[in-house]
Design a protein around this motif. Structure first.
Motif, PDB file in Angstrom:
ATOM      1  N   CYS A  94      -2.444  -2.940 -14.587  1.00 31.32           N
ATOM      2  CA  CYS A  94      -2.529  -3.982 -13.560  1.00 31.32           C
ATOM      3  C   CYS A  94      -1.286  -4.867 -13.620  1.00 31.32           C
ATOM      4  O   CYS A  94      -0.879  -5.318 -14.694  1.00 31.32           O
TER       5      CYS A  94
ATOM      6  N   VAL B 185      -0.970  -7.805 -12.717  1.00 34.63           N
ATOM      7  CA  VAL B 185      -1.280  -9.194 -13.038  1.00 34.63           C
ATOM      8  C   VAL B 185      -1.657  -9.377 -14.510  1.00 34.63           C
ATOM      9  O   VAL B 185      -1.100 -10.213 -15.204  1.00 34.63           O
ATOM     10  N   CYS B 186      -2.637  -8.550 -14.974  1.00 32.72           N
ATOM     11  CA  CYS B 186      -3.181  -8.824 -16.302  1.00 32.72           C
ATOM     12  C   CYS B 186      -2.926  -7.707 -17.313  1.00 32.72           C
ATOM     13  O   CYS B 186      -3.209  -7.881 -18.496  1.00 32.72           O
TER      14      CYS B 186
ATOM     15  N   CYS C 265      -5.947  -3.979 -11.352  1.00 34.17           N
ATOM     16  CA  CYS C 265      -7.286  -3.698 -11.850  1.00 34.17           C
ATOM     17  C   CYS C 265      -8.245  -4.114 -10.737  1.00 34.17           C
ATOM     18  O   CYS C 265      -7.850  -4.795  -9.795  1.00 34.17           O
TER      19      CYS C 265
ATOM     20  N   HIS D 266      -8.484  -7.950  -9.944  1.00 32.54           N
ATOM     21  CA  HIS D 266      -7.374  -8.526  -9.216  1.00 32.54           C
ATOM     22  C   HIS D 266      -7.173  -7.887  -7.846  1.00 32.54           C
ATOM     23  O   HIS D 266      -6.615  -8.515  -6.961  1.00 32.54           O
TER      24      HIS D 266
END
Ligand SMILES: [Zn+2]
Ligand SMILES: [Zn+2]
Lengths: 169, 356
Positions: free
Chosen positions: A3, A5-6, A28, A31
């Motif tokens: 992902c 973002v994370c 993911c 997100h």
């Protein structure tokens, strides 16, 4: 793919074209939902979970020590083995659940009403006794000792309750 | 056991009953610390079934329900339960210890050792999602006083299949969509359903065709929203949308095809009035077409109530109870089924036949 973002395993992959410029987006489920992307719906859960687990483990690996569920068991039936599986399978199951549940990541709503603790203890005792028998016959004495302790503490908890006849029995 | 009283869900009445035949709500629950049925030993499965039976007997509000031990009743009684839609084929013919409690002619029932340890189901005729949910919840709460349900702080109620986790809720409406089927709109419906995370199954569940133009529409998402919110989606959006869609298709079809529609209805009625042998599948198909004729206002003397109950009465076990014959066999079945249909349609007529 991870992902953007994370860094968790990504489940949604999109190609965004902006002013003729092509960018790939990997997210993911959590997100992806946040970004308003559509979630691939109703994927077979066994396939999703297998995809998550296979990276790390072989099909015969036991995923849940409580019920002995293996990945190949799950692939065959798409069913979990016991309530503990939800914790035993960890992140792989988490991703698989979110994949089949439209990205939802936690329960919202009702919780159980006060179940009779007597019945709960009775069932727990029965399952501990069985585990104990299995541990003894497999000569896993350390595990057996732990189980015996749990059974004993359960019996102590039960004492006063039985005396007051809380469950009307 | 004799389930001769017609079950409520085939009564064919209730809100929007021209499209929605019945509403079903199911809550799946499992017991704490107990292995799920798929991996349970014979002893564990027996203990679970007994625990459920004990809970029913102890509960003030549930003890009036009838308990059926599925391993003890006859194969024919089990088939009767399948025809009623109370249990699936798999639960009916499985080998492990299992049972069920039934109340009010099957309006509410509790299955022990289906895919989950406990499955509470409530069925109502017509579109009655809120009432069905309330009935199922009452039973679930009463059981919860005596059974410790497996509950996870994050995942909610735990189920054997993670696709049911959270609320354990399945709302399912059985809808009759003959005009949409006739005008080729089923693929469009299936696409819309996929987008909304809804499953569409046939009359008899997974993998069956849409017999008699009947479809079961149900939620696939059980997590992240409360049972009431999921149920509200059905009563406020999904059902009204479906009902309007089908009604519009009926109006449009009749407007564009008045004479073909009348011709079709008249042929169907004539067939049912004169048949001498009738197989189950053919009967279902024809009853579905008659339902279309009734919904278009072309057929007089046949009601939704009558058609719904006939769809149940023509099933083999129900037929055998209603018309015990000297010998049983496929041929005898088809004879009796044809006779039942001829009698039922004797005074049915089609309007507009003599217009020019
Ligand atoms: Zn993320
Ligand atoms: Zn397990």
């Amino acid at each position: 793919m991870r992902c953007d973002v994370c860094g968790k395993p990504a489940s949604v992959h999109e190609i965004v074209i902006n002013n003729g410029e092509k960018t790939e987006v990997h997210l993911c489920l959590e997100h992806a939902v946040e970004a308003g992307l559509s979630i691939p719906s109703a994927q077979p859960i066994a396939k999703l979970l297998a995809g998550q687990v296979r990276k790390k483990q072989r099909p015969v690996t036991i995923l849940c020590p409580h019920c002995g569920l293996s990945l190949s068991d799950f692939k065959k039936s798409a069913r979990l083995g016991c309530p503990h599986c939800y914790d035993s399978l960890g992140e792989s199951l988490e991703a698989a659940i979110m994949g089949t549940q439209g990205g939802a990541s936690a329960h919202h709503g009702e919780s159980p009403t006060n179940a009779s603790t007597m019945e709960a203890n009775r069932l727990l005792r029965a399952s501990l006794v069985r585990e104990l028998e299995a541990a003894v016959s497999a000569e896993q004495y350390e595990r057996a000792a732990g189980l015996r302790d749990r059974l004993q503490s359960l019996a102590e908890d039960d004492g006063p309750e039985r005396a007051t006849g809380a469950d009307g029995q | 056991m004799r389930l001769v009283t017609p079950s409520i869900w085939t009564a064919g009445e209730g809100p929007d009953s021209d499209v929605v035949m019945s509403t079903r709500v199911r809550l799946a629950r499992n017991l704490q610390e107990v292995t799920f049925i798929g991996r349970a030993s014979l002893i564990q499965a027996t203990e679970t079934a007994q625990a459920v039976q004990r809970a029913v007997a102890r509960s003030e509000s549930l003890k009036g329900m009838n308990w059926l031990d599925l391993t003890a009743i006859t194969a024919r009684d089990r088939a009767l339960l399948v025809e009623r839609g109370l249990v699936g084929e798999h639960f009916s013919t499985a080998n492990h210890p299992r049972g069920m409690a039934i109340a009010d002619h099957g309006e509410v029932s509790i299955l022990a050792n289906e895919e989950d340890h406990v499955r509470v189901q409530a069925v109502r005729s017509g579109s009655r999602v809120a009432q069905a949910l309330e009935a199922a919840r009452d039973v679930e709460q009463a059981l919860g006083q005596h059974l410790p349900f497996a509950f996870h702080s994050r995942w909610g109620f735990l189920t054997a299949c993670p696709t049911n986790v959270g609320t354990g809720l399945r709302v399912s409406v059985m809808v009759s969509l003959p005009a949409m089927a006739l005008t080729g709109q089923v693929p469009r419906l299936q696409r819309a359903a996929k987008e909304l995370h809804l499953a569409i199954r046939g009359f008899r569940g997974e993998g069956t065709g849409h017999e008699a133009d009947l479809f079961q529409v149900s939620n696939q998402i059980t997590l992240g929203r409360s049972a009431s919110e999921l149920a509200d989606d059905f009563s406020r959006a999904i059902v009204p949308e479906l009902v309007e869609w089908e009604r519009a298709a009926r109006r449009a079809y009749l407007q564009a095809n008045r004479w073909p529609a009348i011709d079709r209805a008249a042929r169907e009625v004539a067939m049912l009035q004169s048949c001498r042998l009738m197989a189950r599948d053919e009967a279902m198909k024809r009853l579905g077409r008659v339902r279309l004729g009734v919904s278009l206002g072309l057929i007089q003397g046949a009601s939704y109530v009558q058609l719904s109950s006939l769809m149940l009465r023509i099933q083999p076990e129900h037929l055998a109870i209603e018309r015990p014959a000297a010998s049983h066999g496929v041929e005898q079945d088809r004879l009796e089924r044809a006779r039942l249909l001829r009698e039922s349609f004797a005074s049915v007529s089609v309007s507009g036949c003599d217009a020019s």
